[in-house]
Design a protein around this motif. Sequence first.
Motif, short mmCIF file in Angstrom:
data_model
loop_
_atom_site.label_atom_id
_atom_site.label_comp_id
_atom_site.label_asym_id
_atom_site.label_seq_id
_atom_site.Cartn_x
_atom_site.Cartn_y
_atom_site.Cartn_z
N TYR A 75 0.79 -1.23 0.00
CA TYR A 75 0.00 0.00 0.00
C TYR A 75 0.83 1.28 0.00
O TYR A 75 0.37 2.32 0.44
CB TYR A 75 -0.97 0.02 1.19
N GLU A 181 -4.18 -4.92 8.22
CA GLU A 181 -3.91 -5.46 6.89
C GLU A 181 -4.15 -4.44 5.79
O GLU A 181 -4.06 -4.78 4.61
CB GLU A 181 -4.78 -6.70 6.66
N SER A 182 -4.45 -3.20 6.15
CA SER A 182 -4.63 -2.15 5.16
C SER A 182 -4.55 -0.80 5.88
O SER A 182 -4.78 -0.72 7.09
CB SER A 182 -5.98 -2.27 4.44
N GLY A 232 -13.75 -3.32 2.27
CA GLY A 232 -13.42 -2.63 1.03
C GLY A 232 -14.54 -2.73 0.02
O GLY A 232 -15.57 -3.37 0.27
#
Length: 310
Positions: A75, A181-182, A232
């Motif tokens: 990312y 995780e993001s 998401g």
Amino acid sequence: MGEFDEPFIGSWAVGAGVVTRHQLRHDFDRIAPDVYWRRGRPLDPIARAKAAVHWTKGTGVLVGRSAAALLGSAYVDADQPAEIALPRHRRPPPGITVVQAELARHERCEVDGYPVTTPTRTAFDLARRLPRDQAVPALDALCRATRLDPSTVAAFAEGCRGSRGSARVHAVLGLVDAGAESPQESLTRLLLIDHGLPVPTTQIVVRDVGGEFVARLDMGWEKWRVAVEYDGAQHWTDTAQRTKDIDRLAVLAEQGWLIVRVGADLLRNRPYIVIDRVMAALNAQGAQLDDGSPGSHANIVRERFCTKAW
């Protein structure tokens, strides 16, 4: 260089007979002085970083986000310029930022032959140079990719007191959690913490009474069986994923879990709704965060949002 899947120094490639000057002009884009990249291919953060090293003819060391990208962080924003350290300032071309710095040997390493700052030094630089809400997601990702322990960075920072921005490093490190995780999960966690909610645990594994795996939850409080899940776009637009999510939520409900789902619009534009929903879920599960009084946690949170103190 293979099938030109990396940036390369044009003059060296021509001199070695790998390409002709005609091919260089017609098949490749010049992305920095004497640095080329196959025409039509998108320039990702790793390629951009490697191009910066080639621009310095190998004398620079990748730092910050560029170092993080080569170290495996996910990312990293592809639109951000490459960041590279040189012992003396040099005016960079567009797409490259130069940091004037002398790096000790123990502060650098190599990834695929490219010089980068070590994970510890990279984390230190990200923590001191980026705004908190950018630094925490960046460090979450770096620690996840490299298994770096924030305590190692804290010890390194002790030896760098007086460096620009070093005073804010410990505050940032205290918020880092490699379970994210993001970046959106990191920002969701920060939203909860900023408004006084108990610090959530990340990546909670839920099992049934027989010990069989049920689900892995983004973050939450196992004590009260409340979780917060950042979904998401695919969770809303993909029919198969939506069906899977419905079944998963039903099984979690059978296990006594309350799930608060968060999307991009809620996180960005209506964070107060997220807080209200999480607090309602926690109170319903016995956390007793809101007794309804004017000074209760829920009212304090609402006042923060209304006055934009958040």
